[in-house]
Design a protein around this motif. Structure first.
Motif, PDB file in Angstrom:
ATOM      1  N   GLY A   1       0.833  -1.210   0.000  1.00 20.94           N
ATOM      2  CA  GLY A   1       0.000   0.000   0.000  1.00 20.94           C
ATOM      3  C   GLY A   1       0.860   1.250   0.000  1.00 20.94           C
ATOM      4  O   GLY A   1       1.906   1.281   0.635  1.00 20.94           O
ATOM      5  N   GLY A   2       0.435   2.278  -0.711  1.00 25.17           N
ATOM      6  CA  GLY A   2       1.164   3.536  -0.769  1.00 25.17           C
ATOM      7  C   GLY A   2       1.802   3.735  -2.129  1.00 25.17           C
ATOM      8  O   GLY A   2       1.700   2.858  -2.988  1.00 25.17           O
TER       9      GLY A   2
ATOM     10  N   ALA B   1      -3.403   8.879   7.058  1.00 29.22           N
ATOM     11  CA  ALA B   1      -4.612   8.138   7.462  1.00 29.22           C
ATOM     12  C   ALA B   1      -4.348   6.629   7.463  1.00 29.22           C
ATOM     13  O   ALA B   1      -4.825   5.910   8.350  1.00 29.22           O
ATOM     14  N   ASN B   2      -3.566   6.162   6.510  1.00 27.50           N
ATOM     15  CA  ASN B   2      -3.320   4.710   6.426  1.00 27.50           C
ATOM     16  C   ASN B   2      -2.327   4.193   7.465  1.00 27.50           C
ATOM     17  O   ASN B   2      -2.046   3.003   7.505  1.00 27.50           O
TER      18      ASN B   2
ATOM     19  N   GLU C   1       6.266   0.123  12.840  1.00 31.34           N
ATOM     20  CA  GLU C   1       6.291   1.060  13.956  1.00 31.34           C
ATOM     21  C   GLU C   1       5.219   0.719  15.002  1.00 31.34           C
ATOM     22  O   GLU C   1       5.371   1.021  16.185  1.00 31.34           O
ATOM     23  N   TYR C   2       4.101   0.088  14.539  1.00 30.68           N
ATOM     24  CA  TYR C   2       2.955  -0.123  15.436  1.00 30.68           C
ATOM     25  C   TYR C   2       2.571  -1.585  15.607  1.00 30.68           C
ATOM     26  O   TYR C   2       1.692  -1.916  16.402  1.00 30.68           O
ATOM     27  N   SER C   3       3.195  -2.476  14.822  1.00 25.10           N
ATOM     28  CA  SER C   3       2.705  -3.844  14.776  1.00 25.10           C
ATOM     29  C   SER C   3       3.799  -4.754  14.223  1.00 25.10           C
ATOM     30  O   SER C   3       4.924  -4.310  13.993  1.00 25.10           O
TER      31      SER C   3
ATOM     32  N   SER D   1      -7.125   0.837  11.899  1.00 29.57           N
ATOM     33  CA  SER D   1      -7.188  -0.467  11.244  1.00 29.57           C
ATOM     34  C   SER D   1      -5.952  -0.815  10.401  1.00 29.57           C
ATOM     35  O   SER D   1      -5.479  -1.939  10.418  1.00 29.57           O
ATOM     36  N   GLU D   2      -5.401   0.188   9.703  1.00 27.68           N
ATOM     37  CA  GLU D   2      -4.269  -0.071   8.795  1.00 27.68           C
ATOM     38  C   GLU D   2      -2.918  -0.058   9.503  1.00 27.68           C
ATOM     39  O   GLU D   2      -1.890  -0.347   8.891  1.00 27.68           O
TER      40      GLU D   2
END
Ligand SMILES: NC(=O)c1ccc[n+]([C@@H]2O[C@H](COP(=O)([O-])OP(=O)(O)OC[C@H]3O[C@@H](n4cnc5c(N)ncnc54)[C@H](O)[C@@H]3O)[C@@H](O)[C@H]2O)c1
Length: 445
Positions: free
Chosen positions: A203-204, A231-232, A243-245, A236-237
Motif C-alpha cells: 500500500g502507498g 490516514a493509512n 512502527e505499530y505492529s 485499522s491499517e
C-alpha cells in the motif's frame, strides 16, 4: 454432525458442528464462577480502552457479563459512539480521551483493551498497577522485551490478564480438540506443524495530512516515533507498519503460531533456530528499517521455519489455506476456525478411545472453554489462570517476533536461546528485542 468424505485408503473426517466436538471432548466441568458474575447485583464494572472495530466487538461480548461505566479512545468520535451504543455504554458510561483517567476510577473492576498493538503492553501494565483485571487484544506485544515486562507485571500484581486469542476457547472448540488429539499422541510423533496465516498487503505511497480534529494523533502514536499523520498509518491499517505492529506475522501469528506452540506443548519455551526460506518486503530495507516512510512496510509473503531443540519445526507461511496443520508419523490434522479435518489414526482414535481426562483438565485449566469472555470473568472471580495467559502468549509471540527480526535483517538465520531469551552471537539482531520509547510513553512495570 460428523461427515465422512474421501475414499477408503485415506479417509477424512470433517467436523463442522460443535456437537461432535463436544462429544469427543466429553463434558466440560461445571462452573459457578461465571454464573456469579452474571448475577444481577454482582456484575463487574468495566471500561473499554480503544473503541475501534475489535474493541467495540469485544465490548459487546463483555457486556453480557458486566456493565460499562467508562470508554476511552484518542479518537473522540469512537469514544462517543461506544458510550452511546445500546450494547456497550447504553448512554450511561462516561467517555474519555485519556485512558489514565479511566484507570484512576476506583469503581472500574476490569478493562478491555482494543487499541493498536503498540499500546497494548503499556496500558496493560498501567491498568494492572491500578488494580484492574485486564482482557487485552492480541498480539499482546510489539517486542520480545515487552512480553518479559508483561510477565513480570502479572507476577507482581497477581491480576488476571486474558489475551484476546479466542481460538484457545471459542470457535466450536475445534482448536482444543486438535490440541487434545495431538497431545494425547493420536497421530504419533509430530514431524512438522504448519501455521498458514496469509500474507500482507502492499500500500502507498500515501500523502501526509493534517490529522482530523477528533483525533489526538500524538497520543495515538504513543511510544512510536513522532511522524506526520497519514490516514493509512492509523485506524485499522496500523498493522501494516512495523512502527505499530508486526504485520501478518503477529496479527495472525498470534492466533495460529499460538495453536502450534499449544499443540506441541511448547507453551513455556521457544525455538532454537529461525530460518527464512523466502520473504518479500514491500519496500527497501537498510539495517532492519524501511528506507521510505510513506507506504506499508511489513512483510508481504513468507515461509519461515522455527525449529525447537527436539528437532520439531513450526513452518509459518502465507500461501496455503489459513489454518494449522499437525503432521504426525501416524496421521494429519488440519484445523481452522470452522472445521477440523482428521485422517488416519486420529479418525479411528476419535471413535474408539475417549481423550484422557487429566489432559483435558489441564488444557481447560479446570473451566469450561465455551466463550473467551466467560473464561475471563470466571478467572476474575476465582483468580485462576485464563485460557490464553501471558506466559504462553509471550512464547508464541516470541517466535513471531523472531521471524520478523530475521526477515528485516535480510533473511538472516537466527539462533535463539529460549532459556536466556537472547539471540546467540548477534548484537545487531538483539538490538531488535526492544525499542526506544518516546519520552512520556515509557513502559514501566
Ligand atoms: N482477536 C481477534 O480475532 C482480533 C480481530 C481483529 C483485531 N484484533 C486486534 O484488536 C486490536 C485493534 O484492532 P482494530 O482493527 O480494532 O483497530 P482500530 O484501529 O479499528 O481500533 C483501535 C482503536 O484504538 C484507539 N486508540 C489508539 N490509541 C489509543 C490509546 N492510547 N488510548 C485509547 N484508545 C486508543 C484508536 O483510536 C481506535 O479507535 C489490534 O491489536 C488487533 O490485532 C483482534
Amino acid at each position: 454432525m460428523l461427515v465422512r468424505t474421501g475414499g477408503s485408503r485415506r479417509e477424512f473426517l470433517r467436523v463442522g458442528a460443535s456437537g461432535a466436538v463436544v462429544a469427543a471432548l466429553g463434558e466440560a466441568p461445571a462452573t459457578a464462577v461465571g454464573a456469579a458474575f452474571r448475577a444481577k447485583n454482582d456484575r463487574p464494572r468495566l471500561a473499554l480502552i480503544g473503541a475501534g472495530g475489535q474493541g467495540s466487538g469485544d465490548a459487546r461480548s463483555a457486556a453480557r457479563f458486566g456493565d460499562f461505566v467508562a470508554v476511552a479512545d484518542v479518537d473522540k468520535s469512537h469514544a462517543e459512539k461506544a458510550k452511546d451504543s445500546d450494547r456497550i455504554g447504553k448512554g450511561k458510561a462516561e467517555a474519555y480521551g485519556d485512558y489514565r483517567k479511566v484507570l484512576e476510577r476506583n469503581d472500574v473492576d476490569a478493562v478491555i483493551i482494543g487499541t493498536p498493538d503498540h499500546w497494548h503492553t503499556k496500558i496493560c501494565i498501567d491498568a494492572m498497577n491500578a488494580g484492574k483485571d485486564v482482557y487485552c487484544e492480541k498480539p499482546l506485544t510489539l517486542t520480545i522485551d515487552e512480553g518479559k515486562k508483561l510477565r513480570e507485571a502479572v507476577e507482581k500484581t497477581k491480576k488476571v490478564l486474558q489475551v484476546g486469542t479466542q481460538q484457545r476457547s471459542d470457535h466450536n472448540k475445534v482448536f482444543l480438540l486438535a490440541v487434545a488429539l495431538v497431545r494425547s499422541g493420536r497421530i504419533g510423533k509430530i514431524k512438522k506443524v504448519t501455521a498458514a496465516i496469509g500474507g500482507g498487503p502492499v500500500g502507498g505511497p500515501f500523502s501526509k495530512e493534517t490529522p482530523p480534529p477528533e483525533l489526538n494523533w500524538d497520543m495515538w502514536l504513543g511510544q512510536a516515533p513522532k511522524v506526520d499523520y497519514i490516514a493509512n498509518r492509523c485506524h485499522s491499517e496500523f498493522r501494516w507498519w512495523y512502527e505499530y505492529s508486526g504485520g501478518k506475522l503477529t496479527d495472525w501469528g498470534a492466533h495460529h503460531v499460538d495453536v502450534a506452540h499449544w499443540g506441541l506443548g511448547k507453551d513455556q519455551t521457544g525455538p532454537t533456530t529461525i530460518e527464512v526460506e523466502r520473504a518479500v518486503l514491500p519496500v527497501a530495507y537498510k539495517d532492519g528499517f524501511a528506507t521510505v516512510d510513506d507506504r506499508f512496510n511489513t512483510v508481504n509473503s513468507f515461509v519461515v521455519k522455527a525449529t525447537f531443540a527436539d528437532g520439531t519445526p513450526i513452518e509459518i507461511r502465507d500461501d496455503t489455506e489459513n489454518g494449522v496443520t499437525f503432521q504426525g508419523a501416524g496421521g494429519r490434522i488440519f484445523v481452522t476456525r470452522d472445521r477440523i479435518d482428521l485422517d488416519g489414526g486420529a479418525v479411528a482414535a476419535l471413535y474408539k478411545n475417549p481423550l484422557p481426562e487429566p489432559l483435558l483438565r489441564e488444557l481447560r485449566h479446570g473451566k469450561p472453554m465455551d466463550d473467551h469472555f466467560e473464561n475471563f470473568f470466571a478467572c476474575c472471580n476465582d483468580r485462576g489462570k485464563p485460557a490464553s495467559d501471558v506466559w504462553s502468549h509471550h512464547r508464541a509471540l516470541t517466535t513471531c517476533h523472531l521471524a520478523n527480526i530475521a526477515i528485516r535483517l535480510g533473511n538472516r538465520k537466527l539462533t535463539w536461546d529460549p532459556e536466556k531469551e537472547v539471540i546467540v552471537g548477534d548484537d545487531q539482531a538483539n538490538g531488535f528485542l526492544s525499542r526506544p520509547q518516546r519520552a512520556g510513553f515509557e513502559i514501566v512495570v
